[in-house]
Structure formats: C-alpha cells, structure tokens
Write an enzyme that holds these catalytic residues in place. Structure first.
Site, mmCIF file in Angstrom:
data_model
loop_
_atom_site.group_PDB
_atom_site.id
_atom_site.type_symbol
_atom_site.label_atom_id
_atom_site.label_comp_id
_atom_site.label_asym_id
_atom_site.label_seq_id
_atom_site.Cartn_x
_atom_site.Cartn_y
_atom_site.Cartn_z
ATOM 1 N N HIS A 168 -0.578 -0.411 -9.630
ATOM 2 C CA HIS A 168 -1.339 -1.259 -8.685
ATOM 3 C C HIS A 168 -1.971 -2.465 -9.398
ATOM 4 O O HIS A 168 -3.195 -2.594 -9.477
ATOM 5 C CB HIS A 168 -2.431 -0.450 -7.957
ATOM 6 C CG HIS A 168 -2.905 -1.119 -6.701
ATOM 7 N ND1 HIS A 168 -3.190 -0.450 -5.538
ATOM 8 C CD2 HIS A 168 -3.124 -2.427 -6.410
ATOM 9 C CE1 HIS A 168 -3.571 -1.307 -4.606
ATOM 10 N NE2 HIS A 168 -3.546 -2.522 -5.125
ATOM 11 N N ARG A 217 0.843 -1.189 0.000
ATOM 12 C CA ARG A 217 0.000 0.000 0.000
ATOM 13 C C ARG A 217 0.883 1.246 0.000
ATOM 14 O O ARG A 217 1.886 1.314 0.719
ATOM 15 C CB ARG A 217 -0.907 0.043 1.243
ATOM 16 C CG ARG A 217 -2.107 -0.889 1.189
ATOM 17 C CD ARG A 217 -3.137 -0.448 0.143
ATOM 18 N NE ARG A 217 -4.341 -1.264 0.139
ATOM 19 C CZ ARG A 217 -4.536 -2.345 -0.622
ATOM 20 N NH1 ARG A 217 -3.594 -2.751 -1.464
ATOM 21 N NH2 ARG A 217 -5.673 -3.003 -0.569
ATOM 22 N N GLU A 231 -3.884 7.199 -5.876
ATOM 23 C CA GLU A 231 -4.234 6.177 -6.871
ATOM 24 C C GLU A 231 -5.663 6.385 -7.330
ATOM 25 O O GLU A 231 -6.552 6.532 -6.480
ATOM 26 C CB GLU A 231 -4.114 4.771 -6.263
ATOM 27 C CG GLU A 231 -2.690 4.350 -5.993
ATOM 28 C CD GLU A 231 -2.577 2.902 -5.540
ATOM 29 O OE1 GLU A 231 -3.561 2.150 -5.687
ATOM 30 O OE2 GLU A 231 -1.524 2.526 -5.042
HETATM 31 C C1 8YV Z 1 -6.410 -5.823 -5.883
HETATM 32 C C2 8YV Z 1 -5.204 -5.336 -3.623
HETATM 33 O O1 8YV Z 1 -6.063 -5.678 -7.211
HETATM 34 O O2 8YV Z 1 -6.351 -7.230 -2.807
HETATM 35 C C3 8YV Z 1 -5.845 -6.162 -2.565
HETATM 36 O O3 8YV Z 1 -5.839 -5.706 -1.394
HETATM 37 O O4 8YV Z 1 -4.648 -4.342 -3.344
HETATM 38 C C4 8YV Z 1 -5.167 -5.669 -5.073
HETATM 39 O O5 8YV Z 1 -4.371 -6.793 -5.240
HETATM 40 C C5 8YV Z 1 -7.541 -4.946 -5.654
HETATM 41 O O6 8YV Z 1 -7.829 -4.652 -4.352
HETATM 42 C C6 8YV Z 1 -8.709 -5.528 -6.386
HETATM 43 O O7 8YV Z 1 -9.898 -5.239 -5.807
#
Ligand code: 8YV
Length: 322
Positions: free
Chosen positions: A289, A242, A271
C-alpha cells in the site's frame, strides 16, 4: 493569531518533514511519536485535547468512535483521498467537518499501478528472484515469456484522477483504453477511451483490468468469482485502490486455474499484513500500500490537509469538504 488562540492539531502518523514543519508553524501540534495506527481509544482520548486531526487511512472513525468523540474536535482533515475509514454520516451527525486530498496523488498512484501492470505482465517477481538468488544458470527463448502491453486492451474501473492518469500513461504504451465509470466522461477527458455502461461489458474486453474506484458498499467484493471469470482468459488484474474490492479467495482460484495470467496488488483486505495465500504465486506482484508514497506526493497530500485546516479555522468552507 496569538499562541493561546492557536488550534491544537493531532497528527497520529509520521507525515512528511515539510508538512510537519508547516503544521508546527501554524498550529500547536501533538504527534503520536511511535508512528503506529491510532487506536479507537487514542482517537477518542485525543478528541478531548485537539481541535483538529490529520489522520491517514489507518485511523478508523467508525460510527461507534464518532459517537464517543469529544465535542472539542471540530475537523478531521484526512491525509488520504479515500475515506472508507470514516463513517461520514456518523461524523456529520456529530457536526464534525471531514475533508480529503483529491487530485494530488493521482499521478503517483497511477505510476505504481503501471509498475504493477508491467511487472505482472513480464514476470518481475520470478525474474528478480532468479537473478538475485544466484540461481540463474539457464537461458532459453522459452524462458519467462510474458504478455505484451502494446496493442492490448486496458479496462479501467473508475475514471477519477487515478484512472485518467493511468489512461494517459497507457496511451504512451499504445494500449487500447476502455473504462467503466458511474458517469461517462466529457469527450476531452475521455480522449478516445471507450466507455462501457456496465462493468460486465468492460470485463469482457479487458486483457488488463485496473481497479481505480473507491471502496463503497456498492463496490465491496465487486471482483468476485463470477466477475473474475468474465475477464478474458490470460488476463491480468491490477488493484492499487482498496483490498475490499476483491474477493481474495476467488482471486487465488483464478490464478491457480490459470484463468488469470497474473495480478499486481498494492492493496489487501488485511493491512498491514497482506494475504499469505498470494505469496505462493510468483505471478502475483505485491507492494505494501505505497501507491502515493513519493516525496512530492506526500508533501502535496500534507499541504492539502493543511490547506483544508487553514480554511476551516479561518471560518471558510474547506476546499475539499466532504
Ligand atoms: C495513502 C490512500 O497512502 O489516499 C489514499 O486513500 O490509500 C493512500 O494513497 C494513505 O491513505 C495515506 O494516508
């Protein structure tokens, strides 16, 4: 279940085809066709029309949003392992179940972290730019000399699924694995990795440092100027977790002074968008991301969210209840 009794599910983002097919088979699905982040207003409005939602990390369930949700909404089955976009106590106080997708995205995310680590270590951005632009008119043994992974020390912050998957891959590159985690792992999970009970102790031995922990009030801004300075000179920072973990001004400074040799980032404080200050530096490798963005993992994440919905609407505890 008769059609009349089928729960209504809101899906704000474009999930995988297999996920949408299964969702439509079992639920009445409302999709947000433009595939843009669901705003607070849309989330609140849809809570009056849907019994469940499958949001991504791009939909924010703040305390303010949670307070305004319609009581029709019973479950938020996140399509993400991270839940920092959800105010969990506020949602719990509204009696809304919240689930996530642990386990299934560890390998894909660790693969991307490894790609960033290799690319940062070996001038991936500059090398690609020089060849692609047609400007490659010179070669020398002193040209684009990088940093070797073999035998180097890799510090992993957060030894959950992603951290452990990264460690397995790094062992194949003969790296020496060190880690810091809230608790020490069992010997079989540790597989020879060296535990550090403080972050400071880990930083001091990390030729490469990979952040693989969740964003929480405790980890927010964790990699500040003081901590970046504790990484040995010439170190490489990788963040596929993050953006909020890193003080981005301090990171630019550490790159500009040469304290860090390079960085590989899949996550940013802003983002979508990123940080224009990073673009000045070809030794910062960036991706937008996409750590878990493989066909196999997108299907697995969608199916896990649906497994959680299925259990919930069958009157059972969802397997990934938070
Ligand atoms: C995802 C992510 O692409 O799962 C997570 O927490 O940060 C990512 O891998 C994203 O959240 C998809 O909803």
């Amino acid at each position: 279940m008769t059609d009349a009794a089928r729960p209504v599910i809101w899906i704000p983002r474009r999930l995988s085809d297999a996920t949408l097919e299964r969702a439509r088979r079992d639920y009445d699905v409302i999709c947000k066709e433009d595939d843009t982040p669901g705003t607070a207003e849309e989330i609140i409005a849809m809570s009056a029309r849907a019994d469940g939602m499958i949001p991504c990390h791009s939909e924010h369930f703040s305390a303010d949003v949670a307070a305004k949700l319609n009581s029709r909404l019973k479950i938020i089955a996140n399509h993400s392992v991270g839940t920092d976009h959800c105010d969990l106590p506020a949602l719990k106080s509204r009696g809304i179940a919240v689930t996530n997708t642990p386990g299934v995205l560890a390998d894909a995310t660790a693969e991307l972290a490894f790609m960033l680590m290799l690319s940062a270590a070996r001038h991936g951005v500059a090398g690609d730019r020089i060849v692609r632009s047609g400007d490659w008119d010179f070669w020398s043994p002193a040209f684009l000399v990088g940093k070797q992974l073999t035998g180097a020390r890799l510090g992993i912050v957060g030894m959950g699924g992603v951290g452990r998957s990264l460690a397995r891959k790094a062992r194949g590159f003969d790296m020496e694995i060190h880690y810091h985690n809230r608790r020490r792992l069992d010997a079989d999970q540790e597989a020879g990795a060296i535990y550090h009970d403080t972050l400071e102790s880990l930083l001091a031995v990390s030729d490469f440092l990979s952040l693989n922990c969740p964003s929480t009030p405790e980890t927010e801004g964790m990699m500040n100027a003081e901590r970046l300075a504790q990484i040995p000179r010439g170190g490489v920072l990788v963040n596929a977790a993050r953006g909020s973990l890193v003080d981005e001004v301090a990171l630019v400074d550490a790159i500009e002074t040469g304290h860090l040799a390079a960085a590989g980032l899949d996550c940013f404080r802003e983002e979508p968008g990123g940080n224009p200050a990073f673009s000045e530096h070809e030794n910062i490798v960036m991706m937008p991301h996409v750590g878990s963005a493989t066909v196999r993992t997108r299907d697995a994440m969608g199916f896990k969210a649906l497994d959680n919905l299925d259990a919930f609407f069958a009157g059972q505890e969802p397997p990934d209840m938070l």
